[in-house]
Motif scaffolding. Structure first.
Motif, short mmCIF file in Angstrom:
data_model
loop_
_atom_site.label_atom_id
_atom_site.label_comp_id
_atom_site.label_asym_id
_atom_site.label_seq_id
_atom_site.Cartn_x
_atom_site.Cartn_y
_atom_site.Cartn_z
N PRO A 1 10.87 2.54 -16.11
CA PRO A 1 9.97 2.20 -17.23
C PRO A 1 10.21 0.78 -17.75
CG PRO A 1 10.97 4.35 -17.58
CD PRO A 1 11.69 3.72 -16.42
N TRP A 2 11.45 0.34 -17.73
CA TRP A 2 11.78 -1.03 -18.15
C TRP A 2 11.06 -2.04 -17.25
CZ3 TRP A 2 14.19 -5.30 -15.94
CH2 TRP A 2 14.63 -6.30 -16.83
N ALA A 3 11.21 -1.83 -15.93
CA ALA A 3 10.61 -2.77 -14.98
C ALA A 3 9.08 -2.72 -15.08
CB ALA A 3 11.06 -2.42 -13.56
N TYR A 4 8.53 -1.52 -15.25
CA TYR A 4 7.08 -1.39 -15.35
C TYR A 4 6.55 -2.12 -16.59
CZ TYR A 4 2.52 0.48 -16.50
OH TYR A 4 1.21 0.56 -16.87
N ALA A 5 7.21 -1.91 -17.75
CA ALA A 5 6.73 -2.53 -18.98
C ALA A 5 6.78 -4.05 -18.86
CB ALA A 5 7.57 -2.06 -20.17
N LEU A 6 7.82 -4.57 -18.20
CA LEU A 6 7.94 -6.01 -18.02
C LEU A 6 6.83 -6.54 -17.10
CD1 LEU A 6 11.24 -7.39 -18.55
CD2 LEU A 6 10.05 -8.55 -16.73
N ALA A 7 6.58 -5.81 -16.00
CA ALA A 7 5.53 -6.23 -15.05
C ALA A 7 4.17 -6.21 -15.73
CB ALA A 7 5.54 -5.31 -13.83
N ARG A 8 3.91 -5.17 -16.52
CA ARG A 8 2.62 -5.05 -17.20
C ARG A 8 2.45 -6.19 -18.21
NH1 ARG A 8 0.92 -2.23 -21.88
NH2 ARG A 8 -1.30 -1.75 -21.84
N TYR A 9 3.54 -6.51 -18.93
CA TYR A 9 3.48 -7.62 -19.88
C TYR A 9 3.12 -8.92 -19.17
CZ TYR A 9 4.93 -11.16 -23.25
OH TYR A 9 4.95 -12.24 -24.09
N LYS A 10 3.76 -9.17 -18.03
CA LYS A 10 3.49 -10.40 -17.28
C LYS A 10 2.05 -10.42 -16.77
CE LYS A 10 6.70 -13.27 -17.56
NZ LYS A 10 6.31 -14.59 -18.10
N LEU A 11 1.54 -9.25 -16.36
CA LEU A 11 0.16 -9.16 -15.88
C LEU A 11 -0.82 -9.48 -17.02
CD1 LEU A 11 -1.98 -8.39 -13.79
CD2 LEU A 11 -1.62 -5.99 -14.40
N ILE A 12 -0.59 -8.88 -18.19
CA ILE A 12 -1.48 -9.12 -19.33
C ILE A 12 -1.44 -10.59 -19.72
CG2 ILE A 12 -1.80 -8.62 -21.79
CD1 ILE A 12 -0.81 -5.77 -21.20
N ASP A 13 -0.23 -11.16 -19.73
CA ASP A 13 -0.05 -12.56 -20.07
C ASP A 13 -0.82 -13.46 -19.10
OD1 ASP A 13 1.30 -14.31 -21.90
OD2 ASP A 13 2.48 -15.01 -20.19
N HIS A 14 -0.73 -13.10 -17.82
CA HIS A 14 -1.44 -13.84 -16.78
C HIS A 14 -2.95 -13.81 -17.01
CE1 HIS A 14 -2.27 -15.15 -12.60
NE2 HIS A 14 -3.26 -14.28 -12.66
N LEU A 15 -3.48 -12.63 -17.31
CA LEU A 15 -4.92 -12.50 -17.54
C LEU A 15 -5.35 -13.25 -18.79
CD1 LEU A 15 -5.31 -8.71 -16.67
CD2 LEU A 15 -5.97 -10.67 -15.26
N ARG A 16 -4.52 -13.18 -19.83
CA ARG A 16 -4.85 -13.85 -21.08
C ARG A 16 -4.93 -15.37 -20.87
NH1 ARG A 16 -2.15 -16.43 -24.04
NH2 ARG A 16 -0.15 -15.69 -23.29
N ARG A 17 -3.96 -15.90 -20.13
CA ARG A 17 -3.95 -17.35 -19.90
C ARG A 17 -5.18 -17.79 -19.13
NH1 ARG A 17 2.00 -17.34 -18.03
NH2 ARG A 17 0.90 -17.21 -16.08
N ARG A 18 -5.70 -16.90 -18.30
CA ARG A 18 -6.91 -17.26 -17.54
C ARG A 18 -8.17 -16.79 -18.24
NH1 ARG A 18 -2.70 -17.32 -15.13
NH2 ARG A 18 -2.17 -18.72 -13.42
N LYS A 19 -8.03 -16.41 -19.51
CA LYS A 19 -9.17 -16.05 -20.35
C LYS A 19 -9.99 -14.93 -19.73
CE LYS A 19 -8.89 -20.11 -22.89
NZ LYS A 19 -7.42 -20.18 -22.87
N ARG A 20 -9.30 -13.98 -19.13
CA ARG A 20 -10.03 -12.85 -18.58
C ARG A 20 -9.75 -11.63 -19.43
NH1 ARG A 20 -7.90 -13.09 -12.96
NH2 ARG A 20 -8.18 -15.29 -12.49
N SER A 21 -10.53 -10.60 -19.17
CA SER A 21 -10.28 -9.34 -19.86
C SER A 21 -8.83 -8.97 -19.63
CB SER A 21 -11.18 -8.25 -19.29
OG SER A 21 -10.56 -7.01 -19.50
N ARG A 22 -8.14 -8.71 -20.73
CA ARG A 22 -6.74 -8.37 -20.54
C ARG A 22 -6.49 -6.91 -20.80
NH1 ARG A 22 -5.19 -10.83 -26.31
NH2 ARG A 22 -6.96 -12.19 -26.35
N HIS A 23 -7.53 -6.11 -20.54
CA HIS A 23 -7.30 -4.68 -20.72
C HIS A 23 -6.57 -4.13 -19.51
CE1 HIS A 23 -7.68 -0.61 -22.00
NE2 HIS A 23 -8.16 -0.30 -20.82
#
Lengths: 212, 181
Positions: free
Chosen positions: B76-98
């Protein structure tokens, strides 16, 4: 750089990490921020005569209320600073503590003579109480933000709110060293509002301040 | 679920050894995680961006590993970190971050050992490091020197070389985050 090369590079940067880093860093932040706030209370606002106050139950009523909120707030921050950990029962405990205080305050108002109610509720300092608690929370909040950023919060608004809540509760505890108000109804309203304001500031600013 | 239990049983001891300073365990852990991350990201973002995000996330796992509580499950630790990085990546590219909050098994459902195309965000940023730090990093990375050997070559103590390496990695992590942000 190939991913395999990166991993090789990172493997060269391994050093032993002692357990308990998360709690130690957060505790250090609370102590550091708490000292700044304590200094402001002691030097700018001045403490009330503490030897006399410590004989009074209202003094401890305030300290226990805000102290319990500080502990639950710190536990929530700790959980939220670690990816993937569950929140557990600390938020429920915080809500129950606030509800108990509100009930105590309401009971006091209802059992008082109608003419005395407004004075009980507003005391002498209701206008400055909540804003002062919010201001006193800021140094603690700032220290918590620095500590949390070095960890790995993944739900930023929520983590910011929890940090603001813990900072507000500790600030209110220290403010109790100065504040001579005695009524449960006063504490239930104006202390709680000050802590709520700090929570809101944390929720709004955490989204930006806690990004890593 | 059973498969995830097995992943947990395999990865958690590696993480604990890595935290104790075992660089072999650390290397193995990051290698396994990298394969899961690649497959996880590939199902969610364009192929051209996957490998960079894998690298960025591995760097984050490395730098944030002291936030892991040894008494809790690792996946769960690794998953939460990966998901955070994914959301951050989408946000930086101004895409839907859902990104729906799934079970940690979402990260460990499949793995992919085949490295994808690289934009080489890291290489570009490496060029912006101060000379001393960059040359140390390149000695270690390209020539496979140990930190001690690299330190001797550059005439600094092993301790300061370690500090320099760690700082460089932290700086790269920051720079990756700030780049498109």
């Amino acid at each position: 750089m190939r991913t395999a090369d990166l991993i090789e590079l990172l493997a060269r940067d391994v050093s032993a990490t002692p357990p308990g880093v998360v709690s130690r860093r957060l505790l250090a932040a609370l102590v550091a921020g708490g000292l700044v706030t304590f200094a402001i209370v002691a030097l700018v606002l001045h403490c009330q005569p503490l030897a006399a106050a410590a004989q009074q139950s209202w003094f401890w009523m305030k300290a226990v209320y805000t102290g319990l909120l500080t502990v639950t707030g710190a536990l929530i921050v700790r959980r939220l600073s670690v990816p993937g950990s569950r929140l557990g029962t600390a938020p429920l405990a915080a809500v129950l503590v606030v509800l108990a205080m509100l009930a105590l305050g309401a009971g006091q108002i209802l059992s008082a003579a109608p003419a005395a109610r407004l004075t009980l509720w507003l005391g002498q300092t209701w206008k400055i109480c909540s804003p002062l608690i919010l201001l006193l929370a800021l140094p603690i909040y700032a220290c918590l933000v620095v500590a949390i950023r070095r960890l790995a919060p993944t739900r930023l608004a929520r983590t910011g709110a929890a940090a603001g809540f813990a900072a507000g509760a500790l600030a209110a505890t220290l403010y109790g060293l100065h504040c001579p108000e005695q009524a449960a109804a006063f504490v239930a309203t104006w202390y709680t509002l000050g802590i709520a304001a700090a929570t809101a500031v944390g929720a709004i600013s955490g989204r930006w301040l806690l990004r890593w | 679920m059973l498969q995830q239990d097995q992943t947990e049983e395999r990865l958690r001891p590696l993480m604990i050894r890595s935290l104790a300073g075992d660089s072999g365990a650390h290397r193995e852990l990051l290698g396994v995680l990298g394969r899961y991350l690649r497959s996880y990201f590939a199902r969610r973002i364009g192929a051209a961006e996957v490998e960079d995000l894998v690298q960025e996330t591995l760097l984050a796992v490395h730098l944030k590993r002291d936030s892991y509580d040894r008494s809790l499950p690792f996946t769960p630790w690794a998953y939460a970190l990966a998901r955070y990085k994914l959301i951050d990546h989408l946000r930086r590219r101004k895409r839907s971050r859902h990104v729906p909050l799934e079970d940690a098994g979402a990260l460990f459902a499949a793995d992919d050992a085949e490295q994808g195309a690289l934009h080489t965000d890291l290489d570009r940023l490496l060029q912006r490091l101060p000379d001393r730090q960059r040359s140390l990093l390149e000695d270690v990375k390209l020539q496979g020197l140990s930190v001690e050997e690299a330190a001797r070559k550059r005439g600094v103590t092993a301790v300061s070389a370690r500090v320099m390496l760690h700082r460089s990695l932290k700086w790269l992590n920051q720079a990756l985050r700030d780049e498109n942000g």
